[in-house]
Design a protein around this motif. Sequence first.
Motif, PDB file in Angstrom:
ATOM      1  N   ASP A  45       0.815  -1.198   0.000  1.00  0.00           N
ATOM      2  CA  ASP A  45       0.000   0.000   0.000  1.00  0.00           C
ATOM      3  C   ASP A  45       0.856   1.258   0.000  1.00  0.00           C
ATOM      4  OD1 ASP A  45      -2.140  -1.695   0.101  1.00  0.00           O
ATOM      5  OD2 ASP A  45      -2.404  -1.493   2.264  1.00  0.00           O
ATOM      6  N   THR A  46       1.905   1.242   0.787  1.00  0.00           N
ATOM      7  CA  THR A  46       2.791   2.395   0.865  1.00  0.00           C
ATOM      8  C   THR A  46       3.495   2.630  -0.463  1.00  0.00           C
ATOM      9  OG1 THR A  46       3.149   1.934   3.200  1.00  0.00           O
ATOM     10  CG2 THR A  46       4.699   3.411   2.157  1.00  0.00           C
ATOM     11  N   LEU A  47       3.829   1.563  -1.175  1.00  0.00           N
ATOM     12  CA  LEU A  47       4.485   1.694  -2.472  1.00  0.00           C
ATOM     13  C   LEU A  47       3.565   2.374  -3.481  1.00  0.00           C
ATOM     14  CD1 LEU A  47       6.940   1.154  -4.215  1.00  0.00           C
ATOM     15  CD2 LEU A  47       5.990  -1.091  -4.734  1.00  0.00           C
ATOM     16  N   ILE A  48       2.302   2.019  -3.487  1.00  0.00           N
ATOM     17  CA  ILE A  48       1.356   2.651  -4.407  1.00  0.00           C
ATOM     18  C   ILE A  48       1.224   4.136  -4.088  1.00  0.00           C
ATOM     19  CG2 ILE A  48      -1.083   2.735  -5.104  1.00  0.00           C
ATOM     20  CD1 ILE A  48      -1.087  -0.344  -4.693  1.00  0.00           C
ATOM     21  N   ASN A  49       1.102   4.461  -2.819  1.00  0.00           N
ATOM     22  CA  ASN A  49       1.035   5.869  -2.425  1.00  0.00           C
ATOM     23  C   ASN A  49       2.285   6.621  -2.857  1.00  0.00           C
ATOM     24  OD1 ASN A  49      -1.479   5.585  -1.228  1.00  0.00           O
ATOM     25  ND2 ASN A  49      -0.638   5.263   0.813  1.00  0.00           N
ATOM     26  N   LEU A  50       3.440   6.021  -2.649  1.00  0.00           N
ATOM     27  CA  LEU A  50       4.702   6.666  -3.013  1.00  0.00           C
ATOM     28  C   LEU A  50       4.796   6.891  -4.517  1.00  0.00           C
ATOM     29  CD1 LEU A  50       7.401   7.771  -2.019  1.00  0.00           C
ATOM     30  CD2 LEU A  50       8.352   5.472  -2.268  1.00  0.00           C
ATOM     31  N   ILE A  51       4.373   5.922  -5.300  1.00  0.00           N
ATOM     32  CA  ILE A  51       4.398   6.084  -6.762  1.00  0.00           C
ATOM     33  C   ILE A  51       3.495   7.227  -7.191  1.00  0.00           C
ATOM     34  CG2 ILE A  51       3.737   4.985  -8.937  1.00  0.00           C
ATOM     35  CD1 ILE A  51       4.724   2.313  -7.673  1.00  0.00           C
ATOM     36  N   ILE A  52       2.305   7.296  -6.613  1.00  0.00           N
ATOM     37  CA  ILE A  52       1.380   8.393  -6.929  1.00  0.00           C
ATOM     38  C   ILE A  52       2.018   9.733  -6.584  1.00  0.00           C
ATOM     39  CG2 ILE A  52      -0.823   9.470  -6.278  1.00  0.00           C
ATOM     40  CD1 ILE A  52      -1.893   6.573  -5.845  1.00  0.00           C
TER      41      ILE A  52
ATOM     42  N   VAL B 115       5.265  10.510  -6.217  1.00  0.00           N
ATOM     43  CA  VAL B 115       6.444  10.812  -7.031  1.00  0.00           C
ATOM     44  C   VAL B 115       6.029  11.288  -8.420  1.00  0.00           C
ATOM     45  CG1 VAL B 115       8.431   9.749  -8.182  1.00  0.00           C
ATOM     46  CG2 VAL B 115       8.046   9.344  -5.757  1.00  0.00           C
ATOM     47  N   VAL B 116       5.071  10.605  -9.032  1.00  0.00           N
ATOM     48  CA  VAL B 116       4.607  11.017 -10.363  1.00  0.00           C
ATOM     49  C   VAL B 116       3.955  12.396 -10.297  1.00  0.00           C
ATOM     50  CG1 VAL B 116       2.966  10.473 -12.202  1.00  0.00           C
ATOM     51  CG2 VAL B 116       4.379   8.662 -11.236  1.00  0.00           C
ATOM     52  N   ALA B 117       3.111  12.618  -9.303  1.00  0.00           N
ATOM     53  CA  ALA B 117       2.476  13.929  -9.149  1.00  0.00           C
ATOM     54  C   ALA B 117       3.516  15.012  -8.878  1.00  0.00           C
ATOM     55  CB  ALA B 117       1.453  13.893  -8.025  1.00  0.00           C
ATOM     56  N   GLY B 118       4.541  14.687  -8.098  1.00  0.00           N
ATOM     57  CA  GLY B 118       5.608  15.643  -7.826  1.00  0.00           C
ATOM     58  C   GLY B 118       6.383  16.012  -9.074  1.00  0.00           C
ATOM     59  N   ALA B 119       6.659  15.027  -9.917  1.00  0.00           N
ATOM     60  CA  ALA B 119       7.365  15.289 -11.173  1.00  0.00           C
ATOM     61  C   ALA B 119       6.534  16.203 -12.067  1.00  0.00           C
ATOM     62  CB  ALA B 119       7.681  13.977 -11.886  1.00  0.00           C
ATOM     63  N   ILE B 120       5.239  15.953 -12.116  1.00  0.00           N
ATOM     64  CA  ILE B 120       4.356  16.811 -12.909  1.00  0.00           C
ATOM     65  C   ILE B 120       4.312  18.222 -12.318  1.00  0.00           C
ATOM     66  CG2 ILE B 120       1.946  17.185 -13.596  1.00  0.00           C
ATOM     67  CD1 ILE B 120       1.736  14.059 -13.734  1.00  0.00           C
TER      68      ILE B 120
ATOM     69  N   GLY C  44      11.120  17.713  -8.630  1.00  0.00           N
ATOM     70  CA  GLY C  44       9.698  17.519  -8.357  1.00  0.00           C
ATOM     71  C   GLY C  44       9.390  16.136  -7.813  1.00  0.00           C
ATOM     72  N   ALA C  45      10.030  15.111  -8.386  1.00  0.00           N
ATOM     73  CA  ALA C  45       9.802  13.739  -7.918  1.00  0.00           C
ATOM     74  C   ALA C  45      10.277  13.558  -6.480  1.00  0.00           C
ATOM     75  CB  ALA C  45      10.500  12.743  -8.848  1.00  0.00           C
ATOM     76  N   ILE C  46      11.434  14.105  -6.176  1.00  0.00           N
ATOM     77  CA  ILE C  46      11.947  14.016  -4.797  1.00  0.00           C
ATOM     78  C   ILE C  46      11.024  14.781  -3.854  1.00  0.00           C
ATOM     79  CG2 ILE C  46      13.834  14.705  -3.257  1.00  0.00           C
ATOM     80  CD1 ILE C  46      15.738  14.140  -5.662  1.00  0.00           C
ATOM     81  N   GLY C  47      10.651  15.989  -4.235  1.00  0.00           N
ATOM     82  CA  GLY C  47       9.753  16.781  -3.401  1.00  0.00           C
ATOM     83  C   GLY C  47       8.401  16.119  -3.223  1.00  0.00           C
ATOM     84  N   GLY C  48       7.875  15.534  -4.291  1.00  0.00           N
ATOM     85  CA  GLY C  48       6.583  14.856  -4.196  1.00  0.00           C
ATOM     86  C   GLY C  48       6.639  13.640  -3.300  1.00  0.00           C
ATOM     87  N   GLY C  49       7.702  12.852  -3.433  1.00  0.00           N
ATOM     88  CA  GLY C  49       7.834  11.653  -2.605  1.00  0.00           C
ATOM     89  C   GLY C  49       8.031  11.977  -1.142  1.00  0.00           C
TER      90      GLY C  49
END
Length: 97
Positions: free
Chosen positions: A2-9, A11-16, A39-44
């Motif tokens: 579950d945490t992995l799915i949240n993290l992927i969401i 990171v992708v949102a952060g990159a955008i 952005g990916a680092i900040g989002g994650g």
Amino acid sequence: MDTLINLIIQVVAGAIGGNAVGAGVKDVNLGTLGNTIAGAIGGGVGGQILQALIPALALAAENIDIGSLIGQVAGGGITGAILTAIVGVVKNRMAHA
């Protein structure tokens, strides 16, 4: 998992979010790759901090609740944009010093 799915969401949102702020504010633009990485680092990281502060956001992976999913995307995107802007400002200040 579950945490992995949240993290992927997040990171992708952060990159955008990082690319959006880079495109919108030319003074903080780090280039496409720089905006994406910052952005990916900040989002994650920011998304995980927000998830710890607001436990309801963690429900996105468990129940696919649209509200918590939107919270994950918004949190990751906003924190990704913020970190990209901070890195861009610091980079520009150092280049002019």
